[in-house]
Design an enzyme around this catalytic site. Structure first.
Site, PDB file in Angstrom:
ATOM      1  N   ALA A 143     -12.104 -62.430   7.298  1.00 48.51           N
ATOM      2  CA  ALA A 143     -11.316 -63.378   8.099  1.00 48.51           C
ATOM      3  C   ALA A 143     -11.678 -63.298   9.593  1.00 48.51           C
ATOM      4  O   ALA A 143     -12.562 -62.528   9.990  1.00 48.51           O
ATOM      5  CB  ALA A 143      -9.835 -63.135   7.857  1.00 48.51           C
ATOM      6  N   HIS A 144     -10.950 -64.062  10.375  1.00 51.35           N
ATOM      7  CA  HIS A 144     -11.253 -64.271  11.801  1.00 51.35           C
ATOM      8  C   HIS A 144     -11.390 -62.968  12.609  1.00 51.35           C
ATOM      9  O   HIS A 144     -10.706 -61.993  12.366  1.00 51.35           O
ATOM     10  CB  HIS A 144     -10.145 -65.127  12.435  1.00 51.35           C
ATOM     11  CG  HIS A 144      -8.813 -64.418  12.426  1.00 51.35           C
ATOM     12  ND1 HIS A 144      -8.411 -63.620  13.450  1.00 51.35           N
ATOM     13  CD2 HIS A 144      -7.839 -64.354  11.486  1.00 51.35           C
ATOM     14  CE1 HIS A 144      -7.223 -63.109  13.170  1.00 51.35           C
ATOM     15  NE2 HIS A 144      -6.863 -63.531  11.975  1.00 51.35           N
ATOM     16  N   ASP A 145     -12.275 -63.008  13.565  1.00 48.54           N
ATOM     17  CA  ASP A 145     -12.422 -61.965  14.588  1.00 48.54           C
ATOM     18  C   ASP A 145     -12.814 -60.597  14.034  1.00 48.54           C
ATOM     19  O   ASP A 145     -12.517 -59.571  14.651  1.00 48.54           O
ATOM     20  CB  ASP A 145     -11.140 -61.841  15.433  1.00 48.54           C
ATOM     21  CG  ASP A 145     -10.818 -63.151  16.136  1.00 48.54           C
ATOM     22  OD1 ASP A 145     -11.678 -63.636  16.889  1.00 48.54           O
ATOM     23  OD2 ASP A 145      -9.720 -63.719  15.903  1.00 48.54           O
ATOM     24  N   THR A 162     -14.619 -66.695   7.494  1.00 48.18           N
ATOM     25  CA  THR A 162     -13.898 -67.710   8.278  1.00 48.18           C
ATOM     26  C   THR A 162     -14.493 -67.789   9.688  1.00 48.18           C
ATOM     27  O   THR A 162     -15.709 -67.795   9.824  1.00 48.18           O
ATOM     28  CB  THR A 162     -12.374 -67.493   8.227  1.00 48.18           C
ATOM     29  OG1 THR A 162     -12.050 -66.354   9.021  1.00 48.18           O
ATOM     30  CG2 THR A 162     -11.871 -67.338   6.790  1.00 48.18           C
TER      31      THR A 162
END
Ligand SMILES: CC(C)(COP(=O)(O)OP(=O)(O)OC[C@H]1O[C@@H](n2cnc3c(N)ncnc32)[C@H](O)[C@@H]1OP(=O)(O)O)[C@@H](O)C(=O)NCCC(=O)NCCS
Length: 219
Positions: free
Chosen positions: A141-143, A123
């Site tokens: 996923a993010h970060d 992402t």
């Protein structure tokens, strides 16, 4: 000296045989003219595997080619790194392999030599190091921040704000709980997360964890 390009998959075992068609389709989609795409495997007797010639690394290097490109389809990260260093010393370049249905969103940085298998999703705002493997259906996923030579087996769910250090191996179906901004969940260098584990807390370097919630595996 010839100006031709030679492409190879290092490893003719199960994973290599899954990666070969991805590379073949990718090169076809880019309009690269039909190539003699081969398996390189030091355990290989000269043979044909799934329609592709298989040969040792020395045999591949001995074949005439202007430029050589390889993907290292070896899940064991320590061996993967050794092979990367050997290939680099010989002037071999690394080709990223990416299934056509991989999803990658915004600001996702990926180092050289990755293998992204079908249905992988990366992402937004992710940093991933070199020679990353993400097997079928895994997501990041993010970060998240992922080091070098990290391996995700099939269907790994790596939620947001997780840091995975170099050489960690995450087994099939493992779920990594999200961290928080500035307080990531960390999978330490060289750690192994067993298949099916539900990881709720950071994992120290070098250990193996299994179960739900994941605990140190007693060996
Ligand atoms: C965790 C892991 C690394 C341990 O490997 P290992 O040291 O060879 O472990 P063993 O197979 O000898 O199993 C030791 C014990 O742990 C249990 N065990 C192994 N993996 C387990 C797991 N993921 N979850 C729960 N228990 C597990 C075994 O049943 C066995 O139990 P027993 O002593 O009661 O019989 C491995 O089982 C694993 O999960 N690897 C990931 C596999 C994977 O995702 N492959 C993807 C291929 S693409």
């Amino acid at each position: 000296m010839t100006s031709s390009q030679s492409y190879a998959v290092f490893g003719a075992s199960g994973f290599g045989r899954e990666v070969m068609p991805l590379l073949r389709q990718q090169l076809q989609a880019r309009g690269v003219p039909p190539l003699d795409l081969v398996f390189v495997d030091d355990a290989a007797q000269p043979a044909v595997v799934n329609g592709h010639r298989a040969m040792t690394y020395a045999q591949w290097l001995a074949e005439p080619a202007g430029e050589r490109f390889i993907t290292i389809a070896i899940a064991y990260s320590v061996v993967r790194q050794k092979l990367v260093e050997r290939c680099r010393a010989d002037g071999v370049q690394f080709v990223e392999v990416r299934a056509s249905n991989v999803v990658q969103l915004d600001e996702c940085e990926l180092g050289e030599g990755a293998i992204l298998c079908p249905f992988v999703t990366l992402t937004s705002n992710i940093k991933i190091g070199r020679h990353f493997h993400a097997n079928i259906y895994s997501y990041v996923a993010h970060d998240c921040i992922i080091g070098d030579y990290v391996t995700l087996a099939p269907s790994v769910k790596c939620n947001g704000n997780v840091f995975i250090e170099d050489h960690a191996y995450i087994g099939t179906g493992a779920i990594l709980k999200q961290g928080k901004p500035g307080e990531p969940l960390i999978i330490g260098k060289g750690a192994v997360v067993g298949m099916g584990a539900v990881v709720t807390k950071s994992v120290p370097p070098g250990v193996t964890v299994i179960g739900n919630p994941a605990k140190l595996m007693n060996k």
